[in-house]
Structure formats: C-alpha cells, structure tokens
Scaffold this active site. Structure first.
Site, short mmCIF file in Angstrom:
data_model
loop_
_atom_site.label_atom_id
_atom_site.label_comp_id
_atom_site.label_asym_id
_atom_site.label_seq_id
_atom_site.Cartn_x
_atom_site.Cartn_y
_atom_site.Cartn_z
N GLY A 46 0.82 -1.19 0.00
CA GLY A 46 0.00 0.00 0.00
C GLY A 46 0.86 1.25 0.00
N GLN A 51 3.04 9.92 1.39
CA GLN A 51 4.33 9.24 1.37
C GLN A 51 5.17 9.61 0.16
OE1 GLN A 51 2.47 5.16 2.21
NE2 GLN A 51 4.50 4.99 3.11
N CYS A 93 6.56 -0.20 7.17
CA CYS A 93 6.07 0.91 6.36
C CYS A 93 7.20 1.38 5.45
CB CYS A 93 5.62 2.04 7.28
SG CYS A 93 5.07 3.52 6.40
N LEU A 94 6.85 1.68 4.20
CA LEU A 94 7.89 2.14 3.27
C LEU A 94 8.52 3.46 3.73
CD1 LEU A 94 6.03 1.29 -0.05
CD2 LEU A 94 7.91 0.02 1.01
N HIS A 135 -3.91 1.40 8.06
CA HIS A 135 -2.56 1.97 8.04
C HIS A 135 -2.49 3.13 7.03
CE1 HIS A 135 2.02 1.30 8.06
NE2 HIS A 135 1.83 2.09 7.02
N GLU A 136 -3.07 2.91 5.84
CA GLU A 136 -3.00 3.97 4.81
C GLU A 136 -3.86 5.17 5.19
OE1 GLU A 136 -0.66 3.69 2.89
OE2 GLU A 136 -0.38 1.55 3.03
N HIS A 139 -2.05 7.30 7.41
CA HIS A 139 -1.12 8.19 6.68
C HIS A 139 -1.84 9.48 6.25
CE1 HIS A 139 2.69 6.11 6.22
NE2 HIS A 139 2.13 5.02 5.76
NI NI Z 1 3.03 3.15 5.65
#
Ligand code: NI
Length: 180
Positions: A46, A51, A93-94, A135-136, A139
């Site tokens: 995701g 991000q 997480c990226l 999670h997204e 963000h």
């Molecule tokens: Ni993340």
C-alpha cells in the site's frame, strides 16, 4: 512513467493531515498511476499520497503481488464507516525504514471511497487488507504506525533513525514485514 520518491520518517509531510480531493477527474489518473508503479516497485502492499509528498487523500493498495493488478485498489477520500473486533499484525512501512512492530487494529472494516473513474465503492476487509486500509488512512491523517506503539519503543526508533541520518545512511533496508 517516472517512479515517485518515497518520503521517510522524520519528513514533515508525513505528519500533515491530507486534504480531501474536491474534483475527481482525469487529471488524477497519471498521478495515481505513478503511485501504483511506485508501490509495486518498492515493493509494498500500500502507498498513501503523503508518502510521496502529496497531501491529498489518495491511497493505492494491492495485497496480492502474485497476481499484479487483479486486486488493485485506487481509492480517493477513503473513510472507515464501520469497524469491529481487534487484530494484532506485525507492520512495516515504506516510510519507516529498518523497523517493524506489532500494532493492534480493527479486525474488520468497511471502507467507503471514490475510484478515479468517479464511482463510489464500499470495501469490506479483514486480515492484511483491513490492516493495510487502516494503516493507509492513518497516513492521510498524518499518523504513522510508530504513533500506535509504546512511547519507549517509538523513542528508541527515533534515536536509531536520527543516528542513521547523522551517519549518512538515511535509506536503510526495506522493512522485512508487511510493507504498508
Ligand atoms: Ni506506511
């Protein structure tokens, strides 16, 4: 199609609540496509627009990398309308390099969103997809999964991260667990 640069903690853009998209039209398509390619290339399940430095309420998700594109979700202005139960998942997480942690989330969610072609959709999700959606959406609210762990663990990560940056190694390794 150019890949977008993924912002990493402690980049300020990750703390800013994103604003709703007011007009869903064709102008979004190339950006959403770039987000999708960036997610697959990472690879991640995701990615949220903040991000990649864009504070609009847009996310892309695909929990099935065996069949690329088959279960791809491109969601605009997603909202959790129902949530129940609880589940603990090891999240990565990226935007949070070299770190994973168990996070408690709702086990089941109903998310309402718009697609880039202006359809309103409801998504019922459990397991990884439920975790990834929460999670997204976090963000989009300027929140990272490390904001949902204990203060001590968060502080230890913050110090480790600042040390990495100070030592000139800001990229680290991608997280071993679910990269959301
Ligand atoms: Ni993340």
């Amino acid at each position: 199609m150019a890949l977008l640069r993924i912002r990493k903690y402690p980049d300020d853009v990750l703390k800013q609540p994103a604003r709703p998209v007011e007009n869903i039209d064709g102008s979004l398509n190339s950006f959403v496509e770039s987000m999708t390619q960036t997610m697959y290339a990472a690879p991640g399940v995701g990615l949220a627009a903040p991000q990649v430095g864009d504070s609009r309420r847009i996310i892309v998700l695909d929990t099935d990398h065996e069949n690329i594109g088959k279960h791809l979700l491109k969601l605009i202005n997603p909202v959790i309308v129902e949530a129940e139960g609880s589940i603990t998942w090891e999240e990565g997480c990226l935007s949070v390099v070299d770190f994973t942690a168990d996070v408690e989330r709702h086990a089941k969610v109903l998310v309402r969103a718009w697609t880039p072609d202006e359809k309103e959709i409801d998504i019922e999700a459990t397991d990884l997809l439920a975790v990834a959606l929460q999670h997204e959406i976090d963000h989009l609210d300027g929140r990272l999964f490390i904001d949902r762990i204990s203060r001590i663990k968060r502080e230890l990560y913050r110090r480790k991260r600042l040390k990495m940056i100070k030592e000139g190694k800001p990229d680290g390794k991608p997280p071993a667990a679910a990269r959301i």
